[in-house]
Design an enzyme around this catalytic site. Sequence first.
Site, PDB file in Angstrom:
ATOM      1  N   LYS A 259       0.888  -1.099  -0.001  1.00  0.00           N
ATOM      2  CA  LYS A 259      -0.010   0.178  -0.103  1.00  0.00           C
ATOM      3  C   LYS A 259       1.049   1.293  -0.210  1.00  0.00           C
ATOM      4  O   LYS A 259       1.616   1.473   0.985  1.00  0.00           O
ATOM      5  CB  LYS A 259      -0.701   0.025   1.111  1.00  0.00           C
ATOM      6  N   GLU A 335       9.999   1.738  10.326  1.00  0.00           N
ATOM      7  CA  GLU A 335      10.935   2.779  10.474  1.00  0.00           C
ATOM      8  C   GLU A 335      10.057   4.033  10.750  1.00  0.00           C
ATOM      9  O   GLU A 335       9.037   4.399   9.931  1.00  0.00           O
ATOM     10  CB  GLU A 335      11.521   2.675   9.092  1.00  0.00           C
ATOM     11  N   CYS A 369      12.789  11.741   7.237  1.00  0.00           N
ATOM     12  CA  CYS A 369      12.754  11.075   8.370  1.00  0.00           C
ATOM     13  C   CYS A 369      14.148  11.183   9.332  1.00  0.00           C
ATOM     14  O   CYS A 369      14.057  11.418  10.526  1.00  0.00           O
ATOM     15  CB  CYS A 369      12.344   9.734   8.465  1.00  0.00           C
ATOM     16  N   GLU A 471       8.871  16.276  15.919  1.00  0.00           N
ATOM     17  CA  GLU A 471       9.294  16.258  14.446  1.00  0.00           C
ATOM     18  C   GLU A 471       8.408  17.337  13.619  1.00  0.00           C
ATOM     19  O   GLU A 471       7.308  17.151  13.532  1.00  0.00           O
ATOM     20  CB  GLU A 471       9.083  14.707  13.911  1.00  0.00           C
TER      21      GLU A 471
END
Length: 573
Positions: A259, A335, A369, A471
């Site tokens: 996906k 991750e 990331c 973040e």
Amino acid sequence: MADLEAESVDMIHQFLKKQGFSASAHALRKDYKRRYDEDLPNGSGTSSFGRHSKRKADFNGSLRRKKYKADNEDDGEYDTKSSKTIPIQTKLFINNKFVESVSGETFETVNPATGEVICDVDWANKKDVDLAVRAAKKAFPKWSTTSGPYRRDLLLKLADLMEKHKERLAEVEALDNGKPYQVALNIDLVLAIKCYRYYAGWADKLMGETMPIEGKYLCYTRREPLGVVGQITPWNFPLLMQAWKVAPALACGCCIIHKPSEKTPLTALMIGYLARIAGFPAGVLNILNGDGPRTGEAITRHPKIEKVAFTGSTGVGRRIMKAAAESNLKRVTLELGGKSPLIVCNDADLDQAVAAGQLGLFLNSGQCCIASSRIFVQDDVYDAYVRKATAFAKKRELVDPMEDGHKDILAIQGPQVDKLQYDRVLKYIEAGKQEGARLCCGGARAGGRGYYITPTVFADVEDDMKIAKEEIFGPVMVILRFSTLEEAIKRANDSEYGLGAGIMTRDPAKALATAHRLRAGTVYVNCYNVFDASAPFGGFKQSGQGRELGPYGLDNYSEVKTVIVELGSAKFD
């Protein structure tokens, strides 16, 4: 200030050459046709939106509609020698066919540079997931027992087809994701193709071991494919993140339910198209468009899927672990998010340190990331670092993603991926201002359309500020001051995340000792954002579980079977 900006641009060119990046990319097409209606303002981040772009005009003319029926005609065989460009697909890829969703529901995918709808894409629900799993389960017994050389050759064919059509893939990546075409072509596609070729090399080298156990027995192990696996990939590097997961799974002999992000589904479907051309059997690779709450949830809870791999936010990672546990205890690799520190010592090469910080933070519009999103700079060089970092940020170009011909592909910036992400980044910028951080440049939207944000630099940031803890995932550089290295290491490790980190110093002993103490999955020494298919990637703490890439990536998609054979009864008549 002009001399300082010129010096900053020149030094980042030299730094990138040393790291293996091309410092310049020649124009691939110069027959520009049409202008954008609006230019971005100069200032913190300049603009080249006045350029003519044939590529942009072509895409705007051919894709400004809800559904492009011709692209979805599933005509079976494909002539690999033909010069025909590969079509954009919008349906679900199940059992080597593009099919409509069972419900008939669709969702829009949007061009981030303009905010306009590109096309509608079929939306998979639980029934579609069931169909894909059924196809994968049917294909698995035969596919899992194919020879390693056979799987190797198919992966190499897929990589070759990607190479052949890399310009087309880069165009669609730029259109759907917003990253500049030249970045997609020269970074994302290059790394993705290398990843498929790397794991092609592993496909015929998946070997077990022989163990000398007590008694008259032969004991050996086999590495066998795990089964049907689910893979959920993010929107920031669509083709590359797909490669990181799909390539090792195929090399091991697994069947896949993939996906892609609902924000950027188009290039993933094109890889399904190329995989069919390469000769992958029906049911081996299935690609389902959809969101997390419906499509992703159906994958993570499906009782016939034996493993799920996910790249994305830490919050969603928790929900995936919960769903995997409550269904069939499927394996999980994650991750997740990061707030990676980059420590710049007094003895660092300052130009090198500024270049590393720029590449580490602003790559992909800050949507990375492992971004160096907390830059700790020691007292003696702090002011100089802030000046140089600000000068280079001001020099970055905000560009139309479909343009080419830019001299420095890593000093250009596209829009944020969508309005949700755009609004989120602007809220963090406002929080930085409200909490007292010093805004050195940027900090605002750019232009009248699309999701552009000017490159932003905050200095004098404190550890307890929101922009230092959370973040941001945008073009917002956060610079903090420190006095001693011991202090910097402690502050760097004081985070729930542990994906990446960096240290800039001329002292090799200091560099290595610091690298060993930083609690992060990847530590860069005098560089940043260096990626290679052979180097494992993953996080400590709440940045994830498991490792992708390198030989470690094969562990995610294989089982170790122990076989013990009795030898004591052998007769030698």
